[in-house]
Scaffold this active site. Sequence first.
Site: not given
Ligand code: SD4
Length: 331
Positions: A190, A241
Amino acid sequence: MITRRSFIAKSSLAIAGAGLAPKVFSNSVFQNNNNLPLVISTWNHGMPANEAAWEILAKGGHSLDAVEAGVRVPEADENVITVGKGGIPDASGKVTLDACIMDEKGRAGSVTYLQHIVHPISVARLVMEKTPHVMLSGKGALEFALDNGFKKEKLLTKKRKEEWKKWKKEYEEFSVKINIENVTEDNHDTIGMLAIDKDGRVSGACTTSGMGYKMPGRVGDSPIIGAGLFVDGEVGGATATGSGELVMKTVGSFLVVELMCQGMTPGKACEEAVKRIAKKIPNYQNHQIGYIALNTKGEYGSFCIQPGFNYAIKTPEITELVDAEAWLKKL
Ligand code: SD4
């Protein structure tokens, strides 16, 4: 499939070319000497995103405009496989996006399970500015976006579609169960961004396509105020993230900001929030979580579970990609 490794390899080439090799710092206090503005964001794709934010911050603009403009860069970049257009779909082949935004006044907006719109962050901002609500989801969020002039677009690229078909075949052949521990850094990254402008106003934004091949309907931490992002204009901001389920269960970004409110530095607060996950969540070792945070003094910091998480920082003096300190390396 483009793995996170190959994606990073490509980005690292560009970064190395620009003379910006990543640095590793211990979790000391990074003080910006009130030499504002400052923008910090997650992962390699934070580097170009920070540049877009900087164009606004350098002219004395508001941090809210900066974080929105910043995260729109990876949202529009088809090579970023975890945010916006080009994002990895869910298990049924649909790209569903989550995003939220928050400013120094405590205003917040969010969209979840949004399809067909390249810039969920801008829809989240409109939810904040034009509605009495904080969060719109799914069909309602899409209708709201279309009513406000956003265009419907195809988000699933050819490449992602081919990879998904391959995944689906293997998945069905071996009747694999969706297990969030199978979701590795190869298929989720993310962008979370925090900025403080020269007038000391803190804002944050977080946007993602979520975990690759997630269960249809799954929403992660990224659009949840307090989990994927939190800002307190008198204290600072934090964003996360990684495996969203772990962040949600510990209300991670709120926890980081609250710990800063009680006097911790941003880096120490991120470390404590990671330690909370390590204490409370079984099998946390099989996941990655990275937090970044900044406070109103212009101090910033980060911490993660596993080595491998990095963040991009830009101030009037620094333009850098930094490898964050990791809990599993400390043990
Ligand atoms: C999630 N936190 O949908 C997000 C994905 C993410 O690095 O951060 N990926 O769980």
